[in-house]
Design a protein around this motif. Sequence first.
Motif, short mmCIF file in Angstrom:
data_model
loop_
_atom_site.label_atom_id
_atom_site.label_comp_id
_atom_site.label_asym_id
_atom_site.label_seq_id
_atom_site.Cartn_x
_atom_site.Cartn_y
_atom_site.Cartn_z
N ALA A 9 0.83 -1.21 0.00
CA ALA A 9 0.00 0.00 0.00
C ALA A 9 0.87 1.26 0.00
O ALA A 9 0.57 2.24 -0.71
CB ALA A 9 -0.92 -0.01 1.22
N ILE A 10 1.96 1.23 0.75
CA ILE A 10 2.83 2.41 0.84
C ILE A 10 3.53 2.68 -0.49
O ILE A 10 3.55 3.82 -0.98
CB ILE A 10 3.86 2.23 1.98
CG1 ILE A 10 3.16 2.28 3.34
CG2 ILE A 10 4.96 3.30 1.90
CD1 ILE A 10 4.04 1.94 4.52
N TRP A 11 4.10 1.63 -1.11
CA TRP A 11 4.84 1.90 -2.36
C TRP A 11 3.90 2.22 -3.52
O TRP A 11 4.25 2.98 -4.43
CB TRP A 11 5.83 0.80 -2.70
CG TRP A 11 5.33 -0.52 -3.21
CD1 TRP A 11 5.31 -1.71 -2.54
CD2 TRP A 11 4.87 -0.83 -4.54
NE1 TRP A 11 4.84 -2.72 -3.34
CE2 TRP A 11 4.57 -2.21 -4.58
CE3 TRP A 11 4.67 -0.08 -5.69
CZ2 TRP A 11 4.07 -2.85 -5.72
CZ3 TRP A 11 4.17 -0.71 -6.83
CH2 TRP A 11 3.88 -2.07 -6.84
N MET A 12 2.69 1.65 -3.49
CA MET A 12 1.72 2.01 -4.53
C MET A 12 1.32 3.49 -4.40
O MET A 12 1.22 4.21 -5.40
CB MET A 12 0.49 1.12 -4.42
CG MET A 12 0.69 -0.29 -4.94
SD MET A 12 0.88 -0.38 -6.73
CE MET A 12 -0.80 -0.06 -7.27
N ALA A 13 1.12 3.94 -3.17
CA ALA A 13 0.79 5.35 -2.94
C ALA A 13 1.94 6.24 -3.41
O ALA A 13 1.72 7.27 -4.07
CB ALA A 13 0.49 5.58 -1.46
N ALA A 14 3.16 5.86 -3.07
CA ALA A 14 4.32 6.65 -3.48
C ALA A 14 4.44 6.72 -5.00
O ALA A 14 4.83 7.75 -5.55
CB ALA A 14 5.59 6.06 -2.87
#
Length: 607
Positions: free
Chosen positions: A495-500
């Motif tokens: 979720a974090i790297w997709m958001a980034a």
Amino acid sequence: MDDLMELSTLDYGFIIVFFSTVLAIGVIVSKKSGKNTSEFFLSGRTMPWWLLGLSMVATTFSTDTPNLVTDIVRTNGVSGNWVWWAFLITGLLTVFVYAKLWRKSNVNTDLEFYELRYGGAAASFLRKFRAIYLGVIFNVITMSAVTLAAIKIGGIMLGLEPWQTVISAGLITVIFSALGGFKGVVYTDFLLFFVAMSGAIGAAYYLVNLPEVGGIASLMANEHVTDKLSILPDFSNTQALITLFIIPLAVQWWSSWYPGAEPGGGGYIAQRMLAAKNENHAIGATFFFNIMHYALRPWPWILVALASLVIYPDVASIQEAFPTIADDKLGHDLAYSAMLTKLPSGLLGLVLASLIAAYMSTISTQLNWGSSYIVYDFYKQQINPNASEKRLVAVGRISTVVLMVFSAALALLLQNALQLFEVLLVFGAGTGLIFILRWFWWRINAWSEITAMFASGIISLLLKLTPVGPFFFAPGTGIFPDWSEYIFVVVITTAIWMAATFLTQPESKEVLRSFYMKIQPGGPGWAKVIREAEKDQQKIVTTDEKWSVPSGITAMLLGCVLIYTIMFSTGYWIYGKYVPAIVLTTIAVISGFLLTRVWNRMKGTIL
């Protein structure tokens, strides 16, 4: 009681001849290997598939692997091996999709890929940071696990102090690694493979037929063994089913970065693909490796692990037999070394030589691979961009020695191989999907990887720490049950790297188009880039051939059926269960035939 064995003259003869041969190979190839960095790290990109395939197998045939498998079997049964058997899916995806991509990239290391696929300061940072992160930190941790296994073997079989094992095992390895470079590693791996396999098979045959064990039939019927034999986990045990089977097969294989089983290829596997003569040799090498690594090689170790349950049913019995072993080195993984003390003269020497071979193969590969990161991706990029080839080779040799020293020091502090395996597995959780998608989806950028790397590492460390005060933490069992910890890290990291990815700017048109023109990855994930290039009247698609990835995935699935059925049928033949053995062997033959047909069709497609 102390089961320590004395080596005979014949045993010492095996070991001396082996050491002498390995050192001779290192010295013979040292002159050519030192000519330039391409020779020192990639052997001039002239290696055939069979030699590289054997080298991959030998490299993963490390001293900690039989210890790890023994620990798994004694703790969770044969089915516990699904925690690493699941990585076959990753391996075959590399074979049928990514091997040609890597070879076409023509980079010197897989980290150089970052500045091919990404651009700007972020790409440069990512390359240099991971050179230290993987080439030094992760590499040192991995080598320390291998050295820990050597310490346990030396302590159990020879009564050596940890420091004595570290010096004696590491000295010759680091000498021939620094002299011979990659060519020396691969050439010695050819010898090491056959020595290691002979030792493992010979030990398994002898130990299963010890009077105390009574042969294969008695072993299968022993009360300490019967509940450990199943190749599939107990489906009524929900936690075991989730932890040992469902998570590895459904999530782990694609989501985790682990040395030697990186999604999309990478590390020393990528190094060997890059050293291949051409794309077909890269594919052949990785496919051969996966067959040997998963289908055939585990069974000698599994048999010794099962036999050890008869003679040493628990850790206390190992401690009783070997009272000189320090408490901080006691564990189920010691059972493999303990069993080897029962080997007769001659075979004992061969097996010790095979264990030394396994150790040297793995360590020499890790040293050369880690050193290549330090030279190409850090020293040349950050410190001395104009360094001569002679200087770069010298830095490679110096860094080889330094890496060995660091890993040996850490090994003296470790206790358990399975413990380290689990830490590394969680530490890379959630990053694997990026390594799969970055070739086929234009929107992945350098910040996607940077964010995933830090998020996974930080979250994993926090989960492994337990509060001991308002501001202090200590190693502990974590805040989640074991089975859910890995999934939590994967979900949050993803979720974090997709958001980034979507919150940061995509890579520039120039970088994306240049990458596409060189690699020709194909697929719908590049449609936007291709359309925009066409609007600008720039032709970046240089082939009319059909995209091969769908066929590659079909080949991967057929390859999984082929290798898993070979693995299972081998086990059932050994167990004496002939009906399932025959059925699975038949399925293996059929899947092999279908795989050949799919592969022949793929030859006419892009990649």
